[in-house]
Design an enzyme around this catalytic site. Structure first.
Site, mmCIF file in Angstrom:
data_model
loop_
_atom_site.group_PDB
_atom_site.id
_atom_site.type_symbol
_atom_site.label_atom_id
_atom_site.label_comp_id
_atom_site.label_asym_id
_atom_site.label_seq_id
_atom_site.Cartn_x
_atom_site.Cartn_y
_atom_site.Cartn_z
ATOM 1 N N GLN A 65 0.820 -1.220 0.000
ATOM 2 C CA GLN A 65 0.000 0.000 0.000
ATOM 3 C C GLN A 65 0.850 1.263 0.000
ATOM 4 O O GLN A 65 0.321 2.362 -0.137
ATOM 5 C CB GLN A 65 -0.927 0.008 1.207
ATOM 6 C CG GLN A 65 -0.224 0.149 2.549
ATOM 7 C CD GLN A 65 -1.149 -0.063 3.716
ATOM 8 O OE1 GLN A 65 -1.547 -1.188 4.023
ATOM 9 N NE2 GLN A 65 -1.499 1.027 4.394
ATOM 10 N N CYS A 71 -5.120 0.251 3.639
ATOM 11 C CA CYS A 71 -5.022 -1.149 4.058
ATOM 12 C C CYS A 71 -6.326 -1.909 3.863
ATOM 13 O O CYS A 71 -6.327 -3.069 3.440
ATOM 14 C CB CYS A 71 -4.567 -1.241 5.503
ATOM 15 S SG CYS A 71 -5.666 -0.387 6.672
ATOM 16 N N HIS A 365 -5.763 -0.970 11.416
ATOM 17 C CA HIS A 365 -5.169 -1.612 10.244
ATOM 18 C C HIS A 365 -5.978 -2.849 9.872
ATOM 19 O O HIS A 365 -6.424 -3.601 10.750
ATOM 20 C CB HIS A 365 -3.724 -2.012 10.550
ATOM 21 C CG HIS A 365 -2.939 -2.440 9.357
ATOM 22 N ND1 HIS A 365 -2.854 -1.704 8.192
ATOM 23 C CD2 HIS A 365 -2.171 -3.551 9.133
ATOM 24 C CE1 HIS A 365 -2.071 -2.319 7.327
ATOM 25 N NE2 HIS A 365 -1.657 -3.449 7.876
ATOM 26 N N ASN A 386 -0.044 -9.360 5.032
ATOM 27 C CA ASN A 386 -0.066 -7.912 5.210
ATOM 28 C C ASN A 386 0.018 -7.226 3.856
ATOM 29 O O ASN A 386 0.153 -7.889 2.815
ATOM 30 C CB ASN A 386 1.092 -7.480 6.121
ATOM 31 C CG ASN A 386 0.811 -6.179 6.846
ATOM 32 O OD1 ASN A 386 -0.118 -5.451 6.516
ATOM 33 N ND2 ASN A 386 1.627 -5.870 7.837
#
Length: 444
Positions: A65, A71, A365, A386
Site C-alpha cells: 500500500q 489497508c 489496520h 499484510n
C-alpha cells in the site's frame, strides 16, 4: 478543581525509592541506549511464533500500500483476487486498489458535504459537527464501505488502472482535499443560515463535487469505463475477455460474495451486549448504500466462524490494532514476546473492554488471515498476509499469537454460512452508536 500539589517530601521519598532499586538502575542502562519496546523484547518467548500452521492457505504474493492508509482496500481486494486467481488458474494477479480509492474519496466527499448539510442547524462547537469536520475524507474504511463502492462502481484489474504518485503517497492530496472541504463546509453552512432553499444548496454542493471530481481525476487519472481483461494463466496460456465494464467484471468474476459476507466484531464493552448488531451514525461513504453494520460476538463464536472459513480454503479480511506488541522486521505480533511491565516498573495491565472504553486501543489496520495453527482444536497462532510489501516479516507474511488475537483483533468479514447459529442474529435491526465509537476507527 481542587488539585493536590506534589510536595518536596514526596519527591525525596520517590528519589530514594529509585536510587535504592536495582531493577530501576538496570532499566536505566537499557533505556539510555535503546527504544523501550526493543529493550523489552524477549527473544526466547518469540520462538513460539514458529511459522507452522495446521490450516494454511497458499496465497498470491503480498501487495504494498506504500505511503497510504488504504489497508482496508488492499486487504479486501486480496480476498477477492484469491477467488479470481483460483477460478482462472493464475499465479500472479492484483485488483486495482486505486480505482476503488478514487470512487471512495469522491463518494466520501459527497457524504461529508451531506453530513455538513444535515448538521447545519448545530453550532460548530457541537461534538458531532466537530467529529465530522475533524474526520473529513481520509484513506481508511470499513468492509461494508468497500462493498458499497464495488456494488456501485465495480472493480478492475490493476494493470487496467494502476498507481500514480498521489495514489501511493496520499498525504498532500488528502491535505488539499480536506482544506477544500472545510471551505465548502463554511460556504454551505453560511447558505443554510441565510435561508437558502434546498435546491440552491444542492446545486452549490454539486458544483463543489464537480471541482472535486476534476481534482481527483488529476491525481489518479479518470477511471476506465470499458476495458479488455487480459491474463496469462499458470500454463502460460494467454486469454482475453473484451469490452467489460467494471460492474460486469465484478458480476462475472466475483458474483454475490459481498452480499453473503457479514461484518463480525468482538467488542466486550458494557454498551455493546453480544448477539446484537450495531451501526455507527455518520459512518459511511456511498449515499444510498448499505449501512455499516457489525454483529458483536463473544470471542469463542468470533474465532469459530473465522476458523471454519479458513478450513474451507477461504482467506478472511480482519481489522486489528497493530500498534501493540509488534516486531516488524521479524513479522510478529505477540504480547508475550515483550515484558514492558518489568522494564518500566509500571502497571500496564488493561483489559480489552477497558482498552476500548479508555481509548488505549482501537482498530487501525486491516489485513488478511490465511492460516491458523490448531492444537486439540484450539488456536495457538495465526498466519497473516499484510500489505506492507515483501521486505518485512516472511516475504511480507506475519504471524500473531492467539493471546494477541484475543486482545487486539476486533473485526472480521465472514461469509454467512460459516457463522453457524449466529447467522440469524445478523438480521436484527442495528443499535445506533455515536460517530466516535471505537468500532468505526478503521474508517477515520
Amino acid at each position: 478543581m481542587n488539585a493536590r500539589p506534589i510536595t518536596n517530601e514526596l519527591l525525596s521519598a520517590w528519589s530514594e525509592d529509585y536510587s535504592g532499586s536495582r531493577e530501576r538502575r538496570l532499566a536505566t542502562l537499557a533505556l539510555s541506549k535503546a527504544d523501550a519496546r526493543a529493550a523489552a523484547y524477549s527473544v526466547g518467548d518469540s520462538f513460539a511464533m514458529a511459522r507452522n500452521f495446521s490450516v494454511e492457505i497458499q496465497t498470491l504474493p503480498v501487495t504494498n500500500q506504500r505511503r497510504s492508509g488504504r489497508c482496508w482496500l488492499f486487504a479486501a481486494t486480496n480476498v477477492l483476487r484469491e477467488r479470481i486467481a483460483k477460478k482462472l488458474n493464475l499465479e500472479k494477479f492484483e485488483l486495482s486498489q486505486s480505482y476503488l480509492a478514487f470512487w471512495d474519496k469522491f463518494e466520501r466527499a459527497n457524504w461529508f458535504l451531506e453530513s455538513i448539510i444535515d448538521t447545519a442547524h448545530l453550532p460548530t462547537s457541537d461534538r458531532t459537527v466537530q467529529f465530522i469536520l475533524t474526520t473529513g475524507v481520509h484513506d481508511g474504511g470499513q468492509w461494508e464501505m468497500f462493498a458499497n463502492i464495488v456494488r456501485k462502481y465495480g472493480v478492475v484489474p490493476k494493470d487496467v488502472y494502476g498507481e500514480t504518485f498521489q495514489s501511493s503517497d496520499t498525504g498532500s492530496m488528502n491535505f488539499i482535499l480536506n482544506r477544500n472541504l472545510k471551505a465548502d463546509a463554511v460556504r454551505l453552512r453560511g447558505m443554510i443560515a441565510a435561508g437558502a432553499a434546498d435546491d440552491e444548496v444542492q446545486a452549490e454542493k454539486n458544483a463543489m463535487l464537480d471541482r472535486i471530481y476534476g481534482f481527483l481525476a488529476s491525481c489518479y487519472t479518470e477511471p476506465p469505463k470499458v476495458f479488455d481483461f487480459e491474463y496469462v494463466d499458470k500454463d502460460k496460456k494467454y486469454h482475453v475477455d473484451r469490452a467489460l465494464t467494471p460492474v460486469s467484471f465484478f458480476e462475472k468474476y466475483i458474483g454475490d460474495l459481498l452480499d453473503r459476507t457479514v461484518s463480525i466484531i468482538n467488542a466486550p464493552t458494557e454498551d455493546k451486549p453480544f448477539g446484537k448488531t450495531y451501526t455507527i451514525r455518520y459512518l459511511g461513504n456511498v449515499a444510498g448504500g448499505n449501512d455499516v453494520v457489525h454483529l458483536n460476538l463473544d470471542m469463542a463464536q468470533f474465532k469459530a466462524a473465522i476458523i471454519r472459513q479458513l478450513q474451507d480454503g477461504k482467506v478472511v479480511w480482519f481489522g486489528s490494532d497493530v500498534g501493540k506488541f509488534g516486531e516488524r522486521e521479524k513479522g510478529i505480533w505477540d504480547d508475550r514476546s515483550y515484558d514492558l511491565s518489568l522494564l518500566s516498573g509500571l502497571d500496564l495491565d488493561i483489559s480489552k473492554a477497558d482498552g476500548l472504553d479508555y481509548w488505549f486501543s482501537a482498530m487501525d489496520h486491516a489485513m488478511v488471515l490465511t492460516g491458523v495453527n490448531l492444537v486439540d482444536g484450539r488456536p495457538t497462532r495465526w498466519k497473516i498476509e499484510n500489505s506492507w510489501g515483501d521486505e518485512s516479516g516472511d516475504d511480507g507474511y506475519y504471524v500473531c499469537s492467539d493471546s494477541w488475537f484475543d486482545q487486539y483483533v476486533y473485526q472480521a468479514a465472514v461469509e454467512r454460512e460459516y457463522l453457524g447459529d449466529a447467522a440469524r442474529l445478523a438480521e436484527q435491526p442495528p443499535v445506533e452508536l455515536d460517530p466516535w465509537d471505537p468500532m468505526g476507527t478503521l474508517a477515520n
